[in-house]
Design a protein around this motif. Structure first.
Motif, short mmCIF file in Angstrom:
data_model
loop_
_atom_site.label_atom_id
_atom_site.label_comp_id
_atom_site.label_asym_id
_atom_site.label_seq_id
_atom_site.Cartn_x
_atom_site.Cartn_y
_atom_site.Cartn_z
N ASP A 151 0.85 -1.20 0.00
CA ASP A 151 0.00 0.00 0.00
C ASP A 151 0.88 1.25 0.00
OD1 ASP A 151 -1.89 1.97 0.32
OD2 ASP A 151 -2.74 1.14 2.17
N GLU A 152 1.49 1.51 -1.13
CA GLU A 152 2.42 2.62 -1.25
C GLU A 152 1.76 3.95 -0.89
OE1 GLU A 152 6.01 3.97 -4.20
OE2 GLU A 152 4.23 3.12 -5.14
N ALA A 153 0.49 4.11 -1.23
CA ALA A 153 -0.21 5.37 -0.96
C ALA A 153 -0.22 5.70 0.53
CB ALA A 153 -1.63 5.31 -1.50
N ALA A 154 -0.36 4.68 1.39
CA ALA A 154 -0.39 4.93 2.84
C ALA A 154 0.94 5.50 3.33
CB ALA A 154 -0.70 3.64 3.59
N PHE A 155 2.03 5.08 2.71
CA PHE A 155 3.36 5.56 3.10
C PHE A 155 3.67 6.92 2.48
CE2 PHE A 155 3.76 0.89 3.51
CZ PHE A 155 3.91 0.85 4.89
N LEU A 156 3.32 7.08 1.22
CA LEU A 156 3.62 8.35 0.54
C LEU A 156 2.84 9.51 1.15
CD1 LEU A 156 3.73 7.18 -3.19
CD2 LEU A 156 5.66 7.64 -1.66
N ALA A 157 1.60 9.26 1.56
CA ALA A 157 0.76 10.32 2.11
C ALA A 157 1.24 10.85 3.45
CB ALA A 157 -0.68 9.81 2.24
N CYS B 59 4.22 11.88 4.45
CA CYS B 59 5.25 12.92 4.50
C CYS B 59 5.58 13.37 3.08
CB CYS B 59 6.49 12.37 5.19
SG CYS B 59 7.77 13.62 5.46
N PRO B 60 5.69 14.66 2.86
CA PRO B 60 6.03 15.13 1.51
C PRO B 60 7.46 14.77 1.09
CG PRO B 60 5.89 16.97 3.04
CD PRO B 60 5.42 15.76 3.77
N ASP B 61 8.27 14.29 2.01
CA ASP B 61 9.64 13.86 1.68
C ASP B 61 9.67 12.46 1.07
OD1 ASP B 61 10.50 16.20 2.88
OD2 ASP B 61 11.13 15.24 4.74
N HIS B 62 8.54 11.74 1.08
CA HIS B 62 8.49 10.38 0.54
C HIS B 62 8.25 10.42 -0.97
CE1 HIS B 62 7.14 8.63 4.69
NE2 HIS B 62 8.43 8.93 4.65
N SER C 265 3.44 10.83 13.12
CA SER C 265 2.17 11.38 13.62
C SER C 265 1.05 11.03 12.64
CB SER C 265 2.28 12.89 13.84
OG SER C 265 2.57 13.56 12.63
N GLN C 266 1.35 11.03 11.35
CA GLN C 266 0.36 10.63 10.34
C GLN C 266 0.03 9.14 10.45
OE1 GLN C 266 -1.25 12.74 8.19
NE2 GLN C 266 -0.22 14.35 9.33
N TRP C 267 1.04 8.31 10.64
CA TRP C 267 0.82 6.86 10.71
C TRP C 267 0.06 6.48 11.98
CZ3 TRP C 267 6.45 5.69 8.91
CH2 TRP C 267 6.53 5.83 7.51
N VAL C 268 0.30 7.16 13.09
CA VAL C 268 -0.46 6.90 14.31
C VAL C 268 -1.94 7.17 14.05
CG1 VAL C 268 -0.90 7.73 16.66
CG2 VAL C 268 1.43 7.23 15.95
N GLU C 269 -2.22 8.31 13.42
CA GLU C 269 -3.62 8.65 13.14
C GLU C 269 -4.24 7.68 12.14
OE1 GLU C 269 -3.85 12.81 12.19
OE2 GLU C 269 -3.37 13.40 14.24
N ALA C 270 -3.47 7.26 11.14
CA ALA C 270 -3.99 6.29 10.15
C ALA C 270 -4.28 4.95 10.82
CB ALA C 270 -2.99 6.12 9.01
N ALA C 271 -3.40 4.52 11.72
CA ALA C 271 -3.64 3.26 12.44
C ALA C 271 -4.90 3.37 13.31
CB ALA C 271 -2.43 2.89 13.28
N ALA C 272 -5.10 4.54 13.91
CA ALA C 272 -6.27 4.74 14.76
C ALA C 272 -7.56 4.72 13.92
CB ALA C 272 -6.16 6.06 15.52
N ALA C 273 -7.48 5.21 12.70
CA ALA C 273 -8.67 5.29 11.84
C ALA C 273 -8.97 3.97 11.13
CB ALA C 273 -8.49 6.39 10.80
#
Length: 154
Positions: free
Chosen positions: A29-35, A37-40, A143-151
């Motif tokens: 799921d590349e989209a989950a990782f790319l979303a 951080c803009p550095d990805h 911080s984005q991945w924590v929120e994604a895991a929670a959702a």
């Protein structure tokens, strides 16, 4: 060493975050990782199960390319902190197999949220300014991945 500690309130997912991350990696799921951080730039699974990552590391204007193997932590020098019950640890390598560094990201639930102690071990030649700049990168993505895991559904 590049280390940052973050706290994400109202997202008690310390146990679920490593599971969520590995699930997204296994699903490619590349989209989950790319979303996160803009550095990805690229975050994809290789046929042998590693993650190929292209990201601008430490504020560099050019992307780094490395291959990350989770749970291969024999080269990681950072010790686990027993107050963090959950972790993700692994080794980063260049395409030719040369060890580039490692990570030990540790998580615990605290006050209804998730505290993360995030550590990246860079090569010793990495400029200190880049190491310091990479803290922002880790704070952003996790911080984005924590929120994604929670959702995500359990």
């Amino acid at each position: 060493m590049c280390q940052v500690e973050i706290f994400v309130p109202d997202c008690a997912v310390a146990e679920r975050l490593p599971v969520w991350y590995m699930g997204r990696a296994e699903a490619d799921d590349e989209a989950a990782f790319l979303a996160a951080c803009p550095d990805h730039h690229i975050f994809r699974l290789t046929p042998d199960g590693r993650q190929e990552v292209w990201e601008t590391t430490g504020g560099s204007p050019l992307a780094s390319r490395f291959f990350f193997t989770m749970d291969e932590s024999d080269t990681v020098v950072t010790s686990a902190d027993p107050s963090y019950l959950f972790q993700m640890a692994g080794t980063a390598r260049l395409a030719d197999g040369t060890v580039l560094g490692g990570v030990r990201h540790q998580f615990r639930e605290e006050g209804g949220g998730t505290r993360a102690l995030l550590t990246v071990e860079f090569p010793w030649l990495m400029p200190q300014a880049s190491v310091a700049a990479h803290r922002w990168h880790m704070a952003c993505e996790f911080s984005q991945w924590v929120e994604a895991a929670a959702a995500s559904p359990r």
